[in-house]
Scaffold this active site. Structure first.
Site, PDB file in Angstrom:
ATOM      1  N   SER A   1      79.650  56.190 -47.799  1.00 44.93           N
ATOM      2  CA  SER A   1      79.277  55.707 -49.418  1.00 44.93           C
ATOM      3  C   SER A   1      78.655  56.901 -49.976  1.00 44.93           C
ATOM      4  O   SER A   1      79.714  57.663 -49.787  1.00 44.93           O
ATOM      5  CB  SER A   1      78.433  54.452 -49.572  1.00 44.93           C
ATOM      6  OG  SER A   1      78.199  53.680 -50.534  1.00 44.93           O
TER       7      SER A   1
ATOM      8  N   ASP B   1      86.791  46.043 -49.486  1.00 47.24           N
ATOM      9  CA  ASP B   1      85.450  47.261 -50.523  1.00 47.24           C
ATOM     10  C   ASP B   1      85.594  46.411 -51.823  1.00 47.24           C
ATOM     11  O   ASP B   1      85.988  46.685 -52.546  1.00 47.24           O
ATOM     12  CB  ASP B   1      85.544  48.302 -50.023  1.00 47.24           C
ATOM     13  CG  ASP B   1      84.602  49.264 -50.083  1.00 47.24           C
ATOM     14  OD1 ASP B   1      83.557  48.667 -51.428  1.00 47.24           O
ATOM     15  OD2 ASP B   1      84.036  50.577 -50.109  1.00 47.24           O
TER      16      ASP B   1
ATOM     17  N   HIS C   1      81.764  46.144 -48.118  1.00 48.05           N
ATOM     18  CA  HIS C   1      80.993  48.239 -48.118  1.00 48.05           C
ATOM     19  C   HIS C   1      80.681  47.875 -47.234  1.00 48.05           C
ATOM     20  O   HIS C   1      81.402  49.589 -46.299  1.00 48.05           O
ATOM     21  CB  HIS C   1      80.776  48.031 -49.251  1.00 48.05           C
ATOM     22  CG  HIS C   1      80.133  49.484 -49.584  1.00 48.05           C
ATOM     23  ND1 HIS C   1      81.170  50.445 -49.667  1.00 48.05           N
ATOM     24  CD2 HIS C   1      79.047  50.189 -50.274  1.00 48.05           C
ATOM     25  CE1 HIS C   1      80.633  51.828 -50.093  1.00 48.05           C
ATOM     26  NE2 HIS C   1      79.515  51.046 -50.261  1.00 48.05           N
TER      27      HIS C   1
END
Length: 401
Positions: free
Chosen positions: A186, A348, A381
């Site tokens: 991320s 995600d 995610h």
């Protein structure tokens, strides 16, 4: 800084463990136990001028390492952390504490093998986890040496490139001459890409995980993340550090609620099955809550009590300034290292599959050697934070090439 932490620590217990429990960021199930207790160290970087021209009087960030740097300084790997994380990517910081978020793939004999590599992970500037004793960062809660008071919103704006530059200072101090790999999930994946653009001759391989370009759409989402903080009357335009003032916990909790839900997937939410919270009836009373709402309220409030609202705003801006020194993504990638492994997950909801595909295509258009790996799991995610074990052998093979 210690005085500020004591003032902000009301309701905070458990430090990193609280972070892991409230956000679901414990080590992946089945991960091997960490092999050793690691020391969290502090890098004192002195005065630092930001890329935007501001001055930070005393740069301090925390970091941890595992493995041994070779004589040439060329076997180092840098792991960059996600938005709400810190340097605790591997190992344990105490004998009974939780393992780092990527401990399943980092350690002796693991895919990122610390018998071969010297692995470094550092806290970023403006890290959100200010009340946590296991986080060392310089940001708006830090004392401005010129005034003796917290910077608050006078702290200079920092960009993703500033994260890279402060990490470069740390690596230089450790004797690192070359990175065999820079990687992270991320926000950490974004830092990896920024590293590749800024120091292509210093980096051999790049592994962004659950990350792609920050486009205007994502900049807008980041604005939504932070908006509740600015609406909290206790925020006071960032001036809430004085003793006796209430913290903007409500706005910060609402901000974390948005992040928490977006970072997960519909499959994870099925466990709540649209049912009411225990003892409540939303069909009859407008103030009653559904189970998913009740869980989000509790998790986000707990997370708000372990973080700093101003740092959240600055972290958002750093993400919005991803690759801001380049006219385009193509220009940023043109001179970047050749070898890439892009790890993503189809569920995600932060970096959508089409965005990852466009980023991967841009790498290939730039002539890069790009391998890809896909993560499965119900956490959306967060699969890229807690679910990395299944792609471990892919990572091992990538490092061997």
């Amino acid at each position: 800084m210690d005085l500020i932490r004591r003032g902000m620590r009301r309701g905070v217990r458990g430090g990193v463990l609280a972070l892991a429990l409230t956000m679901g960021l414990l080590a992946a199930p089945g991960a091997a136990p960490a092999q050793e207790v690691l020391e969290k160290r502090v890098f004192e970087g002195g005065a630092y001028q930001t890329r935007g021209g501001g001055t930070i009087g005393n740069l301090r960030i925390g970091y941890q390492t595992m493995g041994r740097l070779n004589a040439e300084g060329t076997n180092a790997i840098l792991i960059c952390h996600f938005f709400s994380g810190n340097s605790h990517a591997f190992g344990r910081l105490s004998a009974t504490g939780p393992a780092g978020y990527w401990d399943a793939i980092i350690g002796p004999g693991k895919p990122i093998d610390t018998d071969k590599y010297f692995v470094v992970s550092a806290d970023t500037l403006v890290n959100v986890n200010v009340p946590d004793a296991n986080t060392v960062t310089t940001g708006p809660a830090s004392i401005n040496p010129d005034t003796g008071r917290p910077y608050a919103m006078t702290f200079p704006v920092v960009s993703m490139r500033d994260f890279v530059e402060t990490q470069k200072r740390l690596l230089d101090s450790l004797g690192v001459k070359r990175l065999a790999l820079v990687a992270g999930p991320s926000n950490g994946g974004l830092q990896s890409i920024e590293w590749a653009a800024a120091y292509p001759g210093f980096v051999e391989r790049v592994m962004p995980v659950i990350a792609a370009e920050i486009d205007a759409w994502m900049q807008g989402w980041l604005d939504l993340w932070e908006s509740p903080i600015r609406l909290d009357p206790n925020w006071r335009d960032g001036d809430y550090y004085a003793q006796g003032r209430d913290l903007p916990i409500r706005g910060l909790a609402e901000a974390w609620k948005i992040v928490t839900l977006q970072a997960r997937d519909r499959l994870w939410a099925k466990q709540y099955d649209r049912r009411p919270a225990d003892g409540q009836d939303p069909a009859r009373r407008i103030g009653d809550r559904f189970a998913i709402e009740s869980w989000l309220d509790a998790a986000a409030l707990a997370r708000a009590r372990t973080s700093d609202a101003n740092a959240f705003l600055y972290m958002v801006r750093a993400n919005q300034l991803f690759l801001n020194e380049y006219p385009s993504l193509a220009a940023a990638l043109a001179g970047a290292p050749a070898r890439w492994l892009v790890v993503s997950t189809a569920s995600d909801r932060v970096f959508l599959a089409e965005g990852v595909a466009e980023f991967t295509a841009a790498l290939r258009t730039a002539g890069k050697q790009v391998a890809t790996a896909a993560l499965d799991g119900p956490l959306g995610h967060l699969n890229g934070v807690v679910g990395m074990a299944p792609v471990g052998e892919t990572i091992r093979a990538f490092l061997a090439r």
